[in-house]
Design an enzyme around this catalytic site. Structure first.
Site, PDB file in Angstrom:
ATOM      1  N   HIS A  94      -2.881  -0.838  15.194  1.00 40.58           N
ATOM      2  CA  HIS A  94      -2.216  -1.930  14.476  1.00 40.58           C
ATOM      3  C   HIS A  94      -1.035  -2.487  15.273  1.00 40.58           C
ATOM      4  O   HIS A  94      -0.360  -1.745  15.985  1.00 40.58           O
ATOM      5  CB  HIS A  94      -1.713  -1.430  13.115  1.00 40.58           C
ATOM      6  CG  HIS A  94      -2.795  -0.850  12.255  1.00 40.58           C
ATOM      7  ND1 HIS A  94      -3.098   0.492  12.237  1.00 40.58           N
ATOM      8  CD2 HIS A  94      -3.658  -1.456  11.407  1.00 40.58           C
ATOM      9  CE1 HIS A  94      -4.110   0.705  11.392  1.00 40.58           C
ATOM     10  NE2 HIS A  94      -4.466  -0.453  10.877  1.00 40.58           N
ATOM     11  N   HIS A 100       5.753  -0.012  12.075  1.00 39.81           N
ATOM     12  CA  HIS A 100       5.717  -1.167  11.156  1.00 39.81           C
ATOM     13  C   HIS A 100       7.077  -1.434  10.507  1.00 39.81           C
ATOM     14  O   HIS A 100       7.282  -2.497   9.920  1.00 39.81           O
ATOM     15  CB  HIS A 100       4.674  -0.952  10.053  1.00 39.81           C
ATOM     16  CG  HIS A 100       3.267  -0.945  10.558  1.00 39.81           C
ATOM     17  ND1 HIS A 100       2.730  -1.987  11.283  1.00 39.81           N
ATOM     18  CD2 HIS A 100       2.272  -0.013  10.457  1.00 39.81           C
ATOM     19  CE1 HIS A 100       1.472  -1.696  11.604  1.00 39.81           C
ATOM     20  NE2 HIS A 100       1.183  -0.508  11.119  1.00 39.81           N
ATOM     21  N   ASP A 134      -5.518   5.595  16.168  1.00 39.56           N
ATOM     22  CA  ASP A 134      -6.465   4.960  15.247  1.00 39.56           C
ATOM     23  C   ASP A 134      -7.346   3.931  15.959  1.00 39.56           C
ATOM     24  O   ASP A 134      -8.113   3.213  15.305  1.00 39.56           O
ATOM     25  CB  ASP A 134      -5.750   4.338  14.022  1.00 39.56           C
ATOM     26  CG  ASP A 134      -4.438   3.674  14.355  1.00 39.56           C
ATOM     27  OD1 ASP A 134      -4.097   3.548  15.546  1.00 39.56           O
ATOM     28  OD2 ASP A 134      -3.728   3.271  13.408  1.00 39.56           O
ATOM     29  N   TYR A 140      -6.166   8.163  11.731  1.00 38.22           N
ATOM     30  CA  TYR A 140      -6.562   8.579  10.378  1.00 38.22           C
ATOM     31  C   TYR A 140      -7.918   9.275  10.332  1.00 38.22           C
ATOM     32  O   TYR A 140      -8.373   9.639   9.250  1.00 38.22           O
ATOM     33  CB  TYR A 140      -6.478   7.363   9.443  1.00 38.22           C
ATOM     34  CG  TYR A 140      -5.094   6.761   9.569  1.00 38.22           C
ATOM     35  CD1 TYR A 140      -3.997   7.422   9.026  1.00 38.22           C
ATOM     36  CD2 TYR A 140      -4.859   5.630  10.351  1.00 38.22           C
ATOM     37  CE1 TYR A 140      -2.703   6.957   9.230  1.00 38.22           C
ATOM     38  CE2 TYR A 140      -3.575   5.153  10.554  1.00 38.22           C
ATOM     39  CZ  TYR A 140      -2.505   5.823   9.989  1.00 38.22           C
ATOM     40  OH  TYR A 140      -1.229   5.372  10.203  1.00 38.22           O
ATOM     41  N   GLU A 183       0.801  -1.235   0.000  1.00 42.34           N
ATOM     42  CA  GLU A 183       0.000   0.000   0.000  1.00 42.34           C
ATOM     43  C   GLU A 183       0.828   1.276   0.000  1.00 42.34           C
ATOM     44  O   GLU A 183       0.388   2.310  -0.488  1.00 42.34           O
ATOM     45  CB  GLU A 183      -0.979  -0.008   1.186  1.00 42.34           C
ATOM     46  CG  GLU A 183      -0.396   0.340   2.549  1.00 42.34           C
ATOM     47  CD  GLU A 183       0.624  -0.652   3.049  1.00 42.34           C
ATOM     48  OE1 GLU A 183       0.300  -1.829   3.139  1.00 42.34           O
ATOM     49  OE2 GLU A 183       1.782  -0.275   3.327  1.00 42.34           O
ATOM     50  N   ASP A 223      -1.079   1.883  19.360  1.00 41.82           N
ATOM     51  CA  ASP A 223      -1.670   2.070  18.024  1.00 41.82           C
ATOM     52  C   ASP A 223      -2.657   0.924  17.762  1.00 41.82           C
ATOM     53  O   ASP A 223      -2.485  -0.181  18.284  1.00 41.82           O
ATOM     54  CB  ASP A 223      -0.544   2.050  16.985  1.00 41.82           C
ATOM     55  CG  ASP A 223      -1.020   2.404  15.587  1.00 41.82           C
ATOM     56  OD1 ASP A 223      -0.820   3.565  15.186  1.00 41.82           O
ATOM     57  OD2 ASP A 223      -1.574   1.525  14.885  1.00 41.82           O
TER      58      ASP A 223
HETATM   59 ZN    ZN Z   1      -2.090   2.136  13.074  1.00 41.23          ZN
END
Ligand code: ZN
Length: 346
Positions: A199, A161, A286, A325, A118, A197
């Protein structure tokens, strides 16, 4: 609480992201940092200062040299190959291929270093990533020198990440890992990284998985249901000397603050027992109920509440910005955590 911020984040201004089979305008955009900075200033969190330049050594203490060289030259090589669009990976070593050689062509090389498709690499990406790690290191030094008990690094692009030699999920250099390694190099013995976060912080886990001097804890969307999909399960607890120094708290779609907070409390108890010299918080907001790419249900007030809980540990703490986001509300959610922390730290 002081905030470290660099205008150079604006150099990361990608126009393309692959999402749901379409090329869309990236969720991770410059306006995110501007909204957060505006909230920091409007609400009077504290002084905003520019970062110092720490050079490449702290980056190379964490990341692979070939990967760093790739990030620095990717956009140029992509253009030189005659590609008109932004650099996006479309082919990489899958489960059955292995990767005995690093491809020479940039189309193959970007696949070798990508963990997902992405995230595009653009002309300003490398300089923005360097500025972002300078923000993280400067915020960390505010606390390491004893000048402050807590500080906020308004990092953009985010970092959690990014693995030893992989980028993706909007991340290029792992700011939290670079900050942790820097603190160790300055004589600290034990660092805890708490990743809140939405994620999983796969990159941070990857970097410290075999280590017992950095405790990594992550509360996140179950990887069976959420990016990065292939890491972040509860049974991943570290390896070799690092066994027991990674703990994941994956939570299901629709998780409310009650469930999320119970996981956070467990993580905070682990942090307390570890008695770190420094706590680094990978601060992604997020988890917010209206985030467009996530599935937790936290409200504005919940961010304040968990900031209080983290602050009540009474540890030297550096907050480093990761995701979030729902851009219009990213400022209130982020500063609510920081004000919550201050509310207890006095
Ligand atoms: Zn995230």
């Amino acid at each position: 609480m002081k905030t470290v911020y660099s205008e150079d984040h604006k150099l990361r201004d990608a126009q393309s992201e692959i999402h749901g089979g379409e090329i869309v305008s990236p969720f991770e955009c410059p306006r995110r940092a501007e909204i957060i900075l505006g909230a920091v200033q409007d609400r009077g969190l504290g002084e905003v200062i520019a970062p110092d330049d720490y050079g490449l050594d702290p980056v190379l203490a964490v990341h692979d040299r070939g990967f760093v060289d790739f990030l620095a030259t990717c956009a140029k090589e992509w253009a030189a190959a005659g590609f008109a669009g932004e650099a996006l990976a479309t082919c990489w070593p899958t489960r059955t291929m292995g990767a005995p050689h690093i491809p020479e062509h940039i189309d193959g090389k970007i696949g070798y270093y990508a963990l997902a498709a992405e995230t595009s690499i653009t002309t300003g990406t490398w300089l923005a990533a360097l500025a972002s790690k300078n923000v993280a290191l400067s915020a960390t030094d505010l606390v390491l020198t004893g000048a402050e008990t807590a500080a906020f690094g308004l990092c953009r692009p985010p970092g959690h990440h990014a693995a030893v030699d992989q980028f993706g999920g909007y991340c290029f250099l792992n700011n939290a890992a670079i900050a942790a390694e820097h603190a160790l190099s300055r004589g600290k013995a034990r660092i805890a990284i708490l990743d809140v976060d939405f994620h999983h912080g796969n990159g941070t886990q990857n970097i410290f998985y075999g280590r017992d001097d950095v405790l990594f804890l992550s509360v996140h969307g179950d990887p069976l249901q959420a990016f990065p999909y292939f890491l972040g399960h509860a049974e991943e607890t570290g390896t070799a000397a690092g066994e027991g120094f990674t703990q994941n708290y994956p939570l299901p779609p629709g998780a409310t603050y009650e469930l999320w907070c119970a996981a956070l409390q467990e993580a905070l108890e682990r942090v307390s027992a570890f008695a770190p010299d420094l706590l680094i918080v990978s601060l992604g907001v997020d988890t917010y109920e209206r985030d467009p790419i996530s599935f937790f249900k936290l409200t504005h007030d919940d961010f304040f509440d968990y900031g209080r809980r983290i602050g009540s540990l009474g540890l030297p703490t550096v907050y480093l910005m990761e995701g979030g986001y729902a851009v219009d509300e990213i400022g209130i959610n982020t500063t609510n955590v920081l004000f919550g922390h201050q509310d207890t730290a006095g």
